[in-house]
Enzyme design. Structure first.
Site, PDB file in Angstrom:
ATOM      1  N   ARG A  88       0.859  -1.187   0.000  1.00 45.37           N
ATOM      2  CA  ARG A  88       0.000   0.000   0.000  1.00 45.37           C
ATOM      3  C   ARG A  88       0.895   1.237   0.000  1.00 45.37           C
ATOM      4  O   ARG A  88       1.957   1.224   0.633  1.00 45.37           O
ATOM      5  CB  ARG A  88      -0.887   0.024   1.244  1.00 45.37           C
ATOM      6  CG  ARG A  88      -1.865   1.183   1.239  1.00 45.37           C
ATOM      7  CD  ARG A  88      -2.562   1.404   2.582  1.00 45.37           C
ATOM      8  NE  ARG A  88      -3.455   2.542   2.496  1.00 45.37           N
ATOM      9  CZ  ARG A  88      -3.954   3.208   3.530  1.00 45.37           C
ATOM     10  NH1 ARG A  88      -3.650   2.808   4.758  1.00 45.37           N
ATOM     11  NH2 ARG A  88      -4.742   4.244   3.362  1.00 45.37           N
ATOM     12  N   HIS A  89       0.473   2.285  -0.701  1.00 48.19           N
ATOM     13  CA  HIS A  89       1.243   3.532  -0.720  1.00 48.19           C
ATOM     14  C   HIS A  89       1.520   4.014   0.711  1.00 48.19           C
ATOM     15  O   HIS A  89       0.815   3.655   1.647  1.00 48.19           O
ATOM     16  CB  HIS A  89       0.466   4.600  -1.486  1.00 48.19           C
ATOM     17  CG  HIS A  89      -0.897   4.847  -0.899  1.00 48.19           C
ATOM     18  ND1 HIS A  89      -1.073   5.592   0.239  1.00 48.19           N
ATOM     19  CD2 HIS A  89      -2.125   4.398  -1.259  1.00 48.19           C
ATOM     20  CE1 HIS A  89      -2.358   5.615   0.546  1.00 48.19           C
ATOM     21  NE2 HIS A  89      -3.025   4.890  -0.342  1.00 48.19           N
ATOM     22  N   GLY A  90       2.512   4.873   0.852  1.00 52.19           N
ATOM     23  CA  GLY A  90       2.854   5.422   2.154  1.00 52.19           C
ATOM     24  C   GLY A  90       1.896   6.523   2.586  1.00 52.19           C
ATOM     25  O   GLY A  90       0.876   6.770   1.927  1.00 52.19           O
TER      26      GLY A  90
END
Ligand SMILES: *[C@@H]1O[C@H](CO)[C@@H](O)[C@H](O)[C@H]1NC(C)=O
Ligand SMILES: *[C@@H]1O[C@H](CO)[C@@H](O)[C@H](O)[C@H]1NC(C)=O
Length: 486
Positions: A88-90
């Site tokens: 998942r993106h940061g």
């Protein structure tokens, strides 16, 4: 004290510490002060999908770049052959929708301030006034983009994974990395930041080149894989565009637990309760989480809530994920079949190549997506399933539920499949084994609760999905025979 991003962090500061706060301009330094703050760390476990990775993984706090080895990870007779990671993106900015609601709430507080301007001296000390004065620093352009802390999340994850699997992330394999990403900025940028982390691993101290100039090239965009939910007609019509599909979420918003919070917050902020609603309360709570995750500061919005409120608001967030991405509807998880198949195709191919003594064409596959990418897949695989569904009416019964999105999909969350080639000392037989890691901790297999499985057993356990789950068919809308009505 200097009015800067750190100045509102509540610490029992000595004069020296206060001076230090004034001196450091780096935002990340500010966060060093944060663990001292009881209120923030008390609310942090309840931020759901807005949870910081380090709050879901507290072992990282002392040194986020140090490799973190789960003792259950295989070694010795087994060599890792391939790694497939879904990431998942940061940490990201709020979306424009969230920012607009926050502005609405802020407007409400400022209007209140204007009304009792005459008696403002008395009201100065109250929280409503502090919030009206607290600068609203979010702007529409930020719309869910990756923030600097989010880049750091990715670089640090890359450094830890590269140290944990040195043979897979070898310099030699770098050119063979396969990177796939959702088209959203925050995901593309996450992929790039991850690559920069790897660069740092290979060339400590050297500034990384532009991603476009890197050997493995920029990440490849594939929304059919990473945003399958946008491409699944059945999901869109039954859930996404269906006004009644999130019935339990709406019912909980007007239920007794939320009404109590509404009354309490109206009282604290001294605004009419009719001017508030569950969405505004939720955005206020998120703002506490955003200020903490993005800037490392404790916003006065955090003071509006206590732990009991936070638990209710966490449930509201989880309810939505449950009905939209989790077990609420079968199509939520079935829409991820393509991704599930894709993972096993990679593993199958690596097994074949290894058996034929060929080099593994893709030793490391990195796929960047969303909480909405990971939750359906984990549901498809049978993880975090409670005996009873989460509903608007069983908040108390679900206090100890498994489905807690803050534990499963915080920012930078990752689900990693590791394929091993093992030589058994007693028999000459070669075997392939698989381990799964969720957020860098070994995830026991859903079917056996063991920390490792023979690859064949894993495939056998999921054979129904592997054989019958085809997104094309799963996502097809049921044919309506309109001639029936004629
Ligand atoms: C919308 O959701 C409700 C509740 O699950 C369901 O009964 C209904 O069939 C759905 N409508 C469509 C068009 O799928
Ligand atoms: C649709 O309904 C009509 C009348 O009941 C029937 O004759 C026809 O075969 C149906 N078509 C399909 C495709 O099921």
């Amino acid at each position: 004290m200097v009015r800067g991003p750190c100045s509102l962090v509540r610490v029992s500061a000595t004069p020296v510490a206060a001076l230090a706060v004034a001196l450091v301009s780096s935002l990340s330094r500010c966060s060093l002060l944060e663990p001292e703050d009881g209120v923030v760390s008390a609310l942090s476990p309840y931020f759901g999908t807005k949870t910081r990775y380090e709050d879901a993984n507290p072992g990282l706090l002392p040194d986020p770049e140090a490799p973190r080895r789960d003792p259950e990870l295989l070694e010795e007779t087994c060599t890792p052959v391939q790694l497939v990671a879904l990431i998942r993106h940061g940490t990201r900015y709020p979306t424009t929708k969230q920012i607009r609601k926050l502005r609405q709430l802020h407007g409400l507080l400022q209007a209140r301030g204007a009304e009792d301007g005459r008696s403002s001296a008395a009201g100065r000390g109250d929280l409503g006034a502090a919030l009206a004065d607290w600068p609203l620093w979010y702007a529409d352009w930020m719309d869910g983009q990756l923030v600097e802390k989010g880049r750091q999340d990715m670089r640090q994850l890359a450094l830890r994974l590269a140290s944990l699997f040195p043979a897979l992330f070898s310099r030699e394999n770098y050119g063979r990395l396969q990177l796939v990403t959702s088209s959203k900025h925050r995901c593309v940028d996450s992929g790039a930041a991850f690559l920069q982390g790897l660069w740092q691993h290979y060339h400590p101290g050297l500034p990384p080149p532009d991603v476009a100039d890197m050997e493995c090239g920029p990440p490849r965009i594939n929304d059919k894989l990473m945003r399958f939910f946008d491409h699944c007609e059945k999901f869109l019509s039954q859930v996404e565009r269906n006004a009644t599909a999130l019935y339990h979420v709406e019912a909980f918003k007007t239920g007794p637990e939320m009404q109590n919070i509404l009354k309490k917050v109206a009282d604290i902020l001294q605004v009419p309760v009719d001017n508030l609603n569950a969405d505004l309360i939720q955005v206020a709570f998120f703002t506490c989480s955003f200020d903490l995750a993005i800037k490392g500061v404790k916003s006065p919005w955090c003071d509006v809530f206590d732990i009991d409120d936070a638990k209710v608001l966490e449930y509201l967030n989880d309810l939505k994920q449950y009905w939209k991405r989790g077990y609420g509807y079968t199509i939520n998880s079935r829409s991820s079949c393509t991704l599930f198949q894709d993972i096993f195709q990679h593993l199958d191919k690596a097994v074949k190549q290894k058996q034929c003594s060929q080099p593994i064409s893709s030793p490391v596959i990195l796929q960047f997506g969303h909480a909405e990418t990971l939750l359906p897949l984990l549901s498809l695989m049978g993880y975090f399933k409670d005996k009873e569904p989460l509903t608007a009416y069983n908040y108390k019964e679900q206090m100890h539920r498994k489905f807690r999105s803050g534990h499963i999909v915080p920012y930078a969350s990752n689900l990693i499949f590791v394929l091993y080639h093992c030589k058994n000392a007693k028999t000459p037989k070669e075997e392939f084994r698989v381990q799964m890691l969720l957020n860098e901790k070994v995830l026991p297999l859903a079917h056996s609760q063991e920390t490792v499985s023979l690859y064949e057993d894993l495939k056998n356990h999921y054979k129904d999905i592997l054989q019958s789950c085809r997104t094309g068919e799963e996502c097809e809308l049921p044919k309506v025979n309109t001639s029936d009505e004629l």
